[in-house]
Write a protein that holds these residues in place. Structure first.
Motif, mmCIF file in Angstrom:
data_model
loop_
_atom_site.group_PDB
_atom_site.id
_atom_site.type_symbol
_atom_site.label_atom_id
_atom_site.label_comp_id
_atom_site.label_asym_id
_atom_site.label_seq_id
_atom_site.Cartn_x
_atom_site.Cartn_y
_atom_site.Cartn_z
ATOM 1 N N ASP A 1 0.839 -1.197 0.000
ATOM 2 C CA ASP A 1 0.000 0.000 0.000
ATOM 3 C C ASP A 1 0.878 1.253 0.000
ATOM 4 O O ASP A 1 1.647 1.489 0.934
ATOM 5 N N ALA A 2 0.761 2.077 -1.047
ATOM 6 C CA ALA A 2 1.638 3.234 -1.227
ATOM 7 C C ALA A 2 1.440 4.283 -0.135
ATOM 8 O O ALA A 2 2.410 4.883 0.343
ATOM 9 N N ALA A 3 0.181 4.528 0.247
ATOM 10 C CA ALA A 3 -0.090 5.524 1.290
ATOM 11 C C ALA A 3 0.521 5.085 2.617
ATOM 12 O O ALA A 3 1.111 5.906 3.341
ATOM 13 N N ALA A 4 0.393 3.793 2.936
ATOM 14 C CA ALA A 4 0.956 3.279 4.185
ATOM 15 C C ALA A 4 2.478 3.327 4.159
ATOM 16 O O ALA A 4 3.121 3.607 5.187
ATOM 17 N N GLN A 5 3.075 3.070 3.002
ATOM 18 C CA GLN A 5 4.534 3.156 2.874
ATOM 19 C C GLN A 5 5.012 4.573 3.169
ATOM 20 O O GLN A 5 6.011 4.775 3.877
ATOM 21 N N TYR A 6 4.297 5.559 2.640
ATOM 22 C CA TYR A 6 4.642 6.963 2.912
ATOM 23 C C TYR A 6 4.484 7.295 4.394
ATOM 24 O O TYR A 6 5.372 7.892 5.013
ATOM 25 N N LYS A 7 3.350 6.874 4.973
ATOM 26 C CA LYS A 7 3.089 7.211 6.379
ATOM 27 C C LYS A 7 4.075 6.527 7.313
ATOM 28 O O LYS A 7 4.501 7.120 8.317
ATOM 29 N N LEU A 8 4.450 5.293 6.998
ATOM 30 C CA LEU A 8 5.454 4.603 7.803
ATOM 31 C C LEU A 8 6.793 5.318 7.691
ATOM 32 O O LEU A 8 7.491 5.510 8.696
ATOM 33 N N GLY A 9 7.125 5.734 6.489
ATOM 34 C CA GLY A 9 8.359 6.501 6.297
ATOM 35 C C GLY A 9 8.359 7.770 7.133
ATOM 36 O O GLY A 9 9.373 8.126 7.746
ATOM 37 N N ALA B 1 13.360 5.038 6.518
ATOM 38 C CA ALA B 1 12.316 5.916 5.982
ATOM 39 C C ALA B 1 12.512 6.129 4.484
ATOM 40 O O ALA B 1 11.550 6.077 3.706
ATOM 41 N N PHE B 2 13.772 6.342 4.087
ATOM 42 C CA PHE B 2 14.093 6.528 2.665
ATOM 43 C C PHE B 2 13.641 5.336 1.844
ATOM 44 O O PHE B 2 13.078 5.504 0.754
ATOM 45 N N ARG B 3 13.827 4.110 2.354
ATOM 46 C CA ARG B 3 13.432 2.912 1.616
ATOM 47 C C ARG B 3 11.916 2.866 1.410
ATOM 48 O O ARG B 3 11.440 2.503 0.335
ATOM 49 N N TYR B 4 11.166 3.250 2.444
ATOM 50 C CA TYR B 4 9.710 3.217 2.305
ATOM 51 C C TYR B 4 9.194 4.356 1.426
ATOM 52 O O TYR B 4 8.216 4.173 0.675
ATOM 53 N N TYR B 5 9.839 5.523 1.487
ATOM 54 C CA TYR B 5 9.460 6.604 0.571
ATOM 55 C C TYR B 5 9.682 6.167 -0.876
ATOM 56 O O TYR B 5 8.877 6.478 -1.762
ATOM 57 N N THR B 6 10.775 5.441 -1.107
ATOM 58 C CA THR B 6 11.086 4.966 -2.459
ATOM 59 C C THR B 6 10.007 4.014 -2.957
ATOM 60 O O THR B 6 9.547 4.112 -4.108
ATOM 61 N N LEU B 7 9.590 3.095 -2.094
ATOM 62 C CA LEU B 7 8.530 2.152 -2.467
ATOM 63 C C LEU B 7 7.237 2.886 -2.818
ATOM 64 O O LEU B 7 6.544 2.552 -3.789
ATOM 65 N N PHE C 1 2.768 12.164 -2.293
ATOM 66 C CA PHE C 1 3.409 12.483 -1.019
ATOM 67 C C PHE C 1 4.737 11.732 -0.887
ATOM 68 O O PHE C 1 5.718 12.269 -0.385
ATOM 69 N N GLY C 2 4.739 10.490 -1.340
ATOM 70 C CA GLY C 2 5.971 9.709 -1.311
ATOM 71 C C GLY C 2 7.017 10.285 -2.245
ATOM 72 O O GLY C 2 8.208 10.353 -1.911
ATOM 73 N N GLU C 3 6.572 10.723 -3.433
ATOM 74 C CA GLU C 3 7.491 11.343 -4.397
ATOM 75 C C GLU C 3 8.119 12.607 -3.818
ATOM 76 O O GLU C 3 9.338 12.825 -3.924
ATOM 77 N N PHE C 4 7.292 13.432 -3.190
ATOM 78 C CA PHE C 4 7.806 14.678 -2.610
ATOM 79 C C PHE C 4 8.819 14.404 -1.507
ATOM 80 O O PHE C 4 9.903 14.993 -1.469
ATOM 81 N N ASN C 5 8.467 13.509 -0.585
ATOM 82 C CA ASN C 5 9.388 13.233 0.526
ATOM 83 C C ASN C 5 10.672 12.570 0.054
ATOM 84 O O ASN C 5 11.745 12.797 0.621
ATOM 85 N N LEU C 6 10.578 11.765 -1.005
ATOM 86 C CA LEU C 6 11.791 11.172 -1.562
ATOM 87 C C LEU C 6 12.661 12.262 -2.172
ATOM 88 O O LEU C 6 13.900 12.236 -2.029
#
Length: 341
Positions: A259-267, A279-285, A293-298
């Motif tokens: 789940d992409a949203a959960a990967q971002y939130k866990l990161g 955190a970087f690994r989960y943002y990447t996923l 949100f994951g793209e931005f944080n990465l």
């Protein structure tokens, strides 16, 4: 013919119904079956149709045409199983001319007589109209009409589908209350998606404690979206006490299911704990699935060298991807990056 449990009890003894000894060969068994067919026993006729449909039973060669012809006679005699089976053959054009309308009538007839398989097939036919599959012209109205009938017959999947139709106004007049009633009916029968959808509706109405309970029911069944939303409840203390550890466990469970949203939130939670590399690994996923949100944080990770080495080219790439989705902070970060270089 007797049911399997009775056959197990009878074993090799004489049949308690006709007093004949157990048939020793396929030919003998087929001869007895045909006698029941000649006497127009509906169950025997349907059984013979299934033997032709599957092939191999009693030495019979598979023949969909013969199966369909035999099922028709069983249908005329009111056999519910034959209605469902002939409906399926008619729906897919097996041994008969493909005819979706005739298939629907057969499914309805069997479903009205309590056939669970036909009720499911009816709901599936609604899906086909909704998505325009199997050569059917897409029609939300027809889909909703079929789902309504399936709901009247107690089909849980149809309750969820029709609930979504009322929630979005697809094929029916938009009615959030009807949507909620349908979701609740399916949720109380244990349907995970309905429990999740009902949780969303309840949270939108500020009924956070009840919404939390339904998220928990869906999450207990391993439904990823519910695990994610339940994690949010614990992280923010909505409908339950604030508990970051439980939130993290739920996010991780959903993240590890992709789940992409959960990967971002866990990161995000891992960043707060200074576990930047993880955190970087989960943002990447998350970013690899196109989650803004994951793209931005990465991009931030690459821009600041947090959890990885500084790489402004990669930072720009991920900011641009998030900005293309309209994410304001990414647009601002791109401008700041331009000023920086």
């Amino acid at each position: 013919m007797v049911c399997q449990s009775c056959e197990d009890k009878i074993g090799t003894n004489a049949c308690p119904l006709c007093r004949l000894p157990r048939a020793e060969t396929d030919a003998e068994q087929l001869a007895r079956l045909r006698r029941h067919v000649e006497n127009e026993v509906p169950e025997a006729i349907t059984f013979l149709g299934t033997a032709y449909s599957q092939g191999g039973h009693f030495g019979l060669v598979k023949s969909d045409k013969k199966a369909a012809k035999i099922y028709r006679r069983a249908v005329e005699l009111g056999n519910v199983d034959a209605m469902s089976r002939l409906g399926e053959m008619t729906e897919y054009g097996s041994g008969v001319k493909l005819d979706k309308k005739k298939a629907e009538r057969l499914y309805r007839a069997a479903a009205d007589r309590g056939c669970a398989i036909a009720q499911s097939s009816l709901a599936f036919l609604g899906d086909a109209y909704c998505e325009g599959r199997y050569g059917l012209v897409k029609s939300d109205k027809k889909a909703a009409k079929i789902w309504k009938r399936a709901v009247e017959l107690g089909n849980v999947e149809a309750m969820v589908r029709l609930g979504y139709s009322y929630e979005t106004g697809s094929g029916v007049k938009l009615d959030k209350k009807k949507a909620e009633r349908l979701y609740r009916a399916a949720a109380d029968r244990g349907h995970a998606v309905a429990q999740f959808n009902l949780g969303i509706r309840l949270h939108s109405e500020e009924k956070h404690e009840e919404g939390f309970r339904y998220y928990a029911l869906a999450a207990d069944q391993g439904y990823t979206n519910a695990e994610n939303n339940l994690g949010c409840c614990y992280e923010r203390g909505k409908g339950t006490e604030l508990d970051k550890k439980k939130a993290k466990r739920l996010y991780r469970a959903a993240a590890d299911r992709g789940d992409a949203a959960a990967q971002y939130k866990l990161g995000f939670l891992l960043d707060a704990e200074q576990k930047h590399e993880e955190a970087f690994r989960y943002y990447t996923l998350s970013a690899d699935q196109g989650y803004a949100f994951g793209e931005f944080n990465l991009g931030c990770c690459y821009g600041n060298g947090q959890g990885t080495e500084v790489d402004l080219g990669k930072a720009r790439y991920w900011f641009e991807r998030a900005a293309a989705k309209g994410y304001e902070r990414a647009i601002e970060s791109l401008a700041a990056l331009d000023a920086r270089v």
